[in-house]
Design an enzyme around this catalytic site. Structure first.
Site, short mmCIF file in Angstrom:
data_model
loop_
_atom_site.label_atom_id
_atom_site.label_comp_id
_atom_site.label_asym_id
_atom_site.label_seq_id
_atom_site.Cartn_x
_atom_site.Cartn_y
_atom_site.Cartn_z
N HIS A 260 0.85 -1.18 0.00
CA HIS A 260 0.00 0.00 0.00
C HIS A 260 0.89 1.24 0.00
CE1 HIS A 260 -3.74 2.17 0.66
NE2 HIS A 260 -3.12 2.88 1.58
N ASP A 262 0.58 5.18 -0.14
CA ASP A 262 -0.26 6.37 -0.16
C ASP A 262 0.34 7.36 -1.15
OD1 ASP A 262 -2.25 5.58 1.68
OD2 ASP A 262 -0.82 5.83 3.31
N ASP A 372 -8.12 1.19 2.06
CA ASP A 372 -7.78 2.15 3.11
C ASP A 372 -8.54 3.46 3.00
OD1 ASP A 372 -6.36 3.17 5.28
OD2 ASP A 372 -4.82 4.04 4.02
N HIS A 577 -6.91 9.29 -1.03
CA HIS A 577 -7.57 9.15 0.27
C HIS A 577 -6.82 9.71 1.49
CE1 HIS A 577 -5.48 5.09 0.10
NE2 HIS A 577 -5.12 5.51 1.29
ZN LIG Z 1 -3.69 4.66 2.59
#
Ligand SMILES: [Zn+2]
Length: 1022
Positions: A260, A262, A372, A577
């Site tokens: 993951h 971001d 997420d 997000h």
């Molecule tokens: Zn995230």
């Protein structure tokens, strides 16, 4: 074979095994102490520091100064490039040789001008394999480069992970040397670790745990760390345990590598590009050695970054995508927020994402992947289905603070009835480590036991990147089918969902939104980002419509497809997000606001060009209306001028109209009372405004109804203490409601700004504190069914929450909120924990509270946080969190909201249209004095909104129009157009023509049937 029976003392045996592999205790004599053999220093180490993120070609040309292990480098966000020369000793022939590199800054190894390996201490990647078995003919002397970012896996926060970054942090290289790596010791350690974990995880209830205990104890008996010849026997003893199989009915865990990343969070967008490079090149190295390894990877934007920054790596990725190991997932441009982006934005997330994946990898994603994000709109199932996606994976609802979500595998039914097969990995994580604990959790937590016998386990370091390691793969390989643990297979999302679908007869259905009972402050935090998003969504909407129309008003007009794609991609990126929710650091906010500026300035030019192509130039003023209904509105046609600058304009639906002399209307009257209060009236509404700007009365003349609750005041500003438990920018907690304080101090009382006629308005100023003030103009326009509150706030608070309240004379158990392409209801009471958990909710342009035949709507032009409790409607305005951005929301804010009482239902009262009108102002254009009103499109039913008009992707001469049913009703509507449409086809949201659905075009237009909240897209072939 076994030694004498041991005493019945589980604890001593377990701790004995733990000490045998401890990296703290007894390393002089235990197995762990043998992991590395000889070591040897580097030949030389030199470095070069730069504030910029530069290419290898540029970096390698610089002058490098000698440095040594232990030196520190900085400040934060700079980059230190190291030139590493090394010579492997001849005597290490036949050994596995690593470059051991430990730094607290994330690093990338470059060899032969290519990125070859990411090194991240926090991601358990500290060695680069120089040789697996050193041969004489291999080069023993090498020069490598190491690019070290002056940030860690989670940026550079001080103390707490989410603290704002320390701009002056120093980063050091703690180890840089050559070592002999004992692979056989590593393998044996993994055997030991897994067995010890089985003992601990299965506990004292399971006999299998005791079998593991006695096995691992015997392994300690047989293993002599100083004698590698003893290892084979020990390893085979472990093998005997691991190879004892499960029965056929055992649960299967589908393990998928994941990382993951971001797209921006505690680090800026630019650093994310390098995080992708570091993480993914490491994945490729693992794939070379582990042909069964599957890695799932989302976010087209990140692939696009890697394609332009690391073209060699991107080719390798394409190769492994073809082999079926590197799996692009999700189908969206970024993993966006699931609440705030508009319906059209969500469509574009998929349109840009799916088209990218298809172009670069020859495939569309079949699953939506959003592990997420802070909640999921009820309209997502329909949007997914429209984009070729019928499966969905997330796990975030496991973060619910109050209620436990009841399913892991289920059908999720959206607002219109569309369903998607949905899976929440029961381990409640998207960054597992392949450990026994992860597998046991997956098995135990599964809330669909007996219904779904397959689950996903996503493994690999995440959030800041990192991804899987060889150790994780080794762990999972050991326990593929070990009695007592679930079966484990390396798998793809496609395989998982195929298995779940095949055996889905007993699965339950969840209807409506997936509301996250946490992070509810993210509807409000970083108000400038929210405003940028709403305004840019509006702008791009208008540009596309104006440009589409311009194609048929001026045959030399070039549709700006490329430029629009560029601007859309910036907007979509900011919907990531941790960006649009406002949970990012200050640097990211700066980047995001700059992107909105780019969209505004680039967009303004495009809109001007398109509008100029719509009408003949001249000295008169006209308006462009991008909405599919006729509007009668007061517009300001001259900047700065007061009364004389206003005009009441009748604007054709989706088209242009000249500004003509004002038709006769009921004028607005403004009367100042003896006590300083002001009464304004426009024939529709009558309001009494107190000296402090609160509304003593809001009277709906046609309905003969007062809107404000008895003894209460409308437009009441209120402040709350806003100190969450941890996630500062994210969370507003239920207890903040107990700290309510009205904003009461008047700096300047209400005074008249516009004295009536076409517009009446008053202004006032309140003091929030010695640092913050509110100045507001309350505006009543002729013919307008709502009152606007144009607001400026000087905001310098700390951990406070500003809201505005309207206690209204309405009784209803539910309030209605606009969402993407529709609306939904949420309770106004707090009966159950599920109701109470929704004390702060999100909505888009409007919320409504209605009883039969009367209601009040609250509209806004850039806000998303609401609450309606009992009869009080509240709009959330500003927060003041201090982490991860210590300066969040400080400064001047502008926003407008509006209040609209109405008779009948909100649908019949045109609340939806009014909220659009507030958000999509009529755009002024210059035109010739003889310009005639012209409308390109209109729709016969008020229930159906024509939301989007754009040129079809890659198809000149074809327009896409997107309509949706907004009332929640089954209707038939006719789309009328003055454009030369030859043929019309139904298409999906990816603009794929449905060959079976040619739609008749008659002189009346195109007639379509709609189900409640249905989205329909058409290709209009000209
Ligand atoms: Zn995230």
């Amino acid at each position: 074979m076994y030694h004498l029976p041991v005493l019945k003392n589980r604890r001593t045996l377990l701790e004995r095994a733990e000490k045998f592999i401890s990296d703290i205790y007894f390393t002089d004599c235990n197995l762990r102490g043998r992991l590395y053999g000889d070591s040897c220093p580097l030949e030389s180490l030199a470095c070069f520091l730069t504030p910029k993120r530069i290419t290898f070609a540029e970096a390698s040309k610089q002058i490098f100064d000698p440095c040594k292990v232990g030196d520190t480098f900085g400040p934060t966000w700079w980059t230190c490039w190291f030139k590493v020369t090394l010579k492997i000793p001849e005597s290490w022939r036949g050994k596995e040789v690593h470059l051991l590199w430990e730094s607290d800054g994330e690093a990338m190894v470059w060899r032969d001008e290519q990125p070859v390996q990411g090194l991240t201490k926090e991601g358990e990647k500290t060695s680069y394999i120089l040789s697996e078995c050193l041969q004489d003919e291999e080069p023993h002397s090498l020069t490598l480069y190491v690019e070290m970012a002056c940030n860690g896996l989670f940026g550079a926060g001080q103390g707490s992970q989410i603290a704002a970054p320390d701009p002056n942090r120093k980063f050091s290289v703690q180890r840089a040397e050559l070592v002999v790596f004992n692979r056989d010791v590593r393998e044996l350690l993994t055997d030991f670790e897994m067995l010890v974990d089985i003992v601990k995880e299965l506990g004292e209830e399971e006999q299998r745990g005791y079998q593991a205990l006695f096995t691992v104890n015997e392994m300690v008996n047989l293993c002599d760390p100083s004698d590698p010849s003893s290892f084979a026997k020990v390893h085979s003893l472990a093998g005997t345990f691991f190879n004892q199989r499960n029965g056929e009915s055992q649960h299967t865990v589908h393990a998928m590598g994941h990382c993951h990343i971001d797209s921006a969070w505690l680090w800026p967008y630019e650093e994310t590009i390098r995080k992708c490079g570091r993480s993914w090149v490491t994945v490729i190295r693992l794939m070379e050695k582990n042909p069964e390894f599957v890695f799932t990877c989302s976010q087209a934007q990140q692939f696009q970054w890697v394609k332009s920054w690391y073209p060699g790596l991107f080719s390798s990725i394409q190769h492994y995508v073809k082999k079926g190991q590197f799996i692009p997932v999700g189908g969206t441009w970024v993993e966006m927020d699931g609440n705030l982006p508009s319906g059209e934005s969500m469509v574009r997330q998929f349109l840009e994402g799916q088209r990218f994946f298809n172009k670069e990898f020859g495939r569309y994603c079949k699953e939506f992947w959003l592990p997420d994000t802070f909640g999921y709109s009820a309209q997502l199932p329909q949007i997914m289905q429209g984009c070729g996606i019928s499966n969905f994976l997330t796990q975030k609802l496991s973060w619910n603070l109050i209620n436990t979500f009841p399913h892991n595998t289920f059908f999720w039914e959206g607002l219109d009835g569309s369903t998607v097969l949905t899976h929440f990995p029961p381990g409640n994580s998207y960054e597992m480590k392949g450990k026994v604990e992860d597998l046991v959790k997956t098995l135990k937590n599964n809330k669909d036991k007996g219904r779904a016998n397959h689950s996903a386990a996503l493994f690999g370091f995440g959030d800041g990147g990192g991804g899987p390691t060889q150790l994780m793969l080794d762990r999972l390989r050991l326990v593929q089918d070990t009695n007592g643990l679930p079966k484990v297979q390396m798998s793809t999302p496609d395989e998982l969902f195929t298995r779940l679908q095949a055996d889905s007869a007993l699965l339950c259905t969840w209807a409506g939104e997936l509301f996250l009972e946490l992070h509810n402050g993210t509807y409000t935090t970083q108000a400038q980002i929210k405003r940028g998003n709403r305004q840019c969504e509006t702008l791009l909407h208008d540009i596309e419509i104006a440009s589409s129309l311009a194609l048929y008003r001026n045959n030399t007009f070039p549709y700006p497809a490329e430029k629009l794609q560029e601007l859309w991609r910036l907007l979509l990126l900011n919907q990531f997000h941790d960006v649009i929710p406002g949970s990012c650091i200050e640097m990211v906010v700066e980047d995001a606001l700059k992107y909105y500026e780019d969209i505004r300035s680039g967009g303004a030019a495009l809109l001007r060009d398109a509008c100029e192509a719509l009408v003949a130039k001249g000295s008169s003023v006209g308006v462009f209306n991008s909405l599919p209904w006729e509007r009668l509105e007061v517009v300001q046609i001259q900047e700065g001028a007061e009364k004389s600058g206003l005009a009441l304009v009748r604007a054709s639906s989706i088209g242009v109209s000249p500004v003509k002399d004002t038709p006769p209307v009921t004028p607005v009257s403004v009367t100042v009372q003896a006590d300083g209060t002001v009464v304004m009236e426009n024939g529709l509404l009558k309001t009494a405004i107190n000296r402090d700007g609160t509304l003593a009365s809001l009277y709906l003349i046609s309905g003969n109804r007062e809107s404000i609750s008895d003894g209460c005041l409308g437009n009441q500003f209120v402040m709350f203490d806003d100190v969450p438990l941890y996630w500062d920018a994210w969370d507003v907690m239920d207890y903040h409601l107990q700290t309510r304080k009205p904003v009461a101090e008047v700096v300047q009382p209400v005074h008249v700004v516009s004295s009536g006629g076409l517009r009446g308005s008053v202004s006032f100023t309140l003091r929030i504190s010695d640092k913050s003030t509110i100045t507001q103009e309350i505006i009543m326009d002729a013919m307008c069914p709502y009152i606007k509150f144009s607001t400026e706030v000087q905001w310098a608070e700390s951990h406070k929450f500003l809201k505005v309240e309207f206690p209204v004379r309405v009784r209803s158990p539910n309030a209605t909120y606009e969402i993407q392409f529709g609306h939904l209801q949420r309770p106004t009471h707090r009966n159950t924990s599920w109701d109470w958990a929704r004390f702060e909710v999100w909505g888009h342009k409007w919320a409504d509270l209605s009883e039969h035949n009367f209601g009040v709507s609250l509209l806004n032009d850039c806000k998303y946080g609401y609450s309606v409790h009992k009869n009080t409607m509240t709009l959330s305005l500003l927060r003041a969190p201090k982490a991860p951005d210590a300066t969040a929301d400080m400064g001047i804010h502008h926003f407008t909201y509006a209040i609209m009482p109405h008779t009948r239902s909100f649908q019949e009262a045109s609340v939806i249209q009014c909220a659009y009108n507030l958000n999509f102002p009529l755009r002024l254009i210059q035109c010739s004095p003889d310009t005639m009103p012209w409308s390109a499109f209109s729709v016969t039913s008020q229930a159906v909104v024509l939301e989007t008009i754009k040129q079809a992707e890659d198809r000149g001469g074809v327009l896409v129009v997107r309509l949706y049913e907004s009332h929640g009703s089954s209707v038939t509507a006719t789309l009328r157009t003055t454009l030369p449409v030859r043929e019309a086809w139904v298409c999906d949201l990816l603009e794929k023509q449905d060959p079976n659905r040619l739609v008749q075009v008659t002189s009346e237009g195109i007639t379509l049937d709609f189900k409640p909240f249905q989205i329909v897209s058409l290709l209009l072939i000209m």
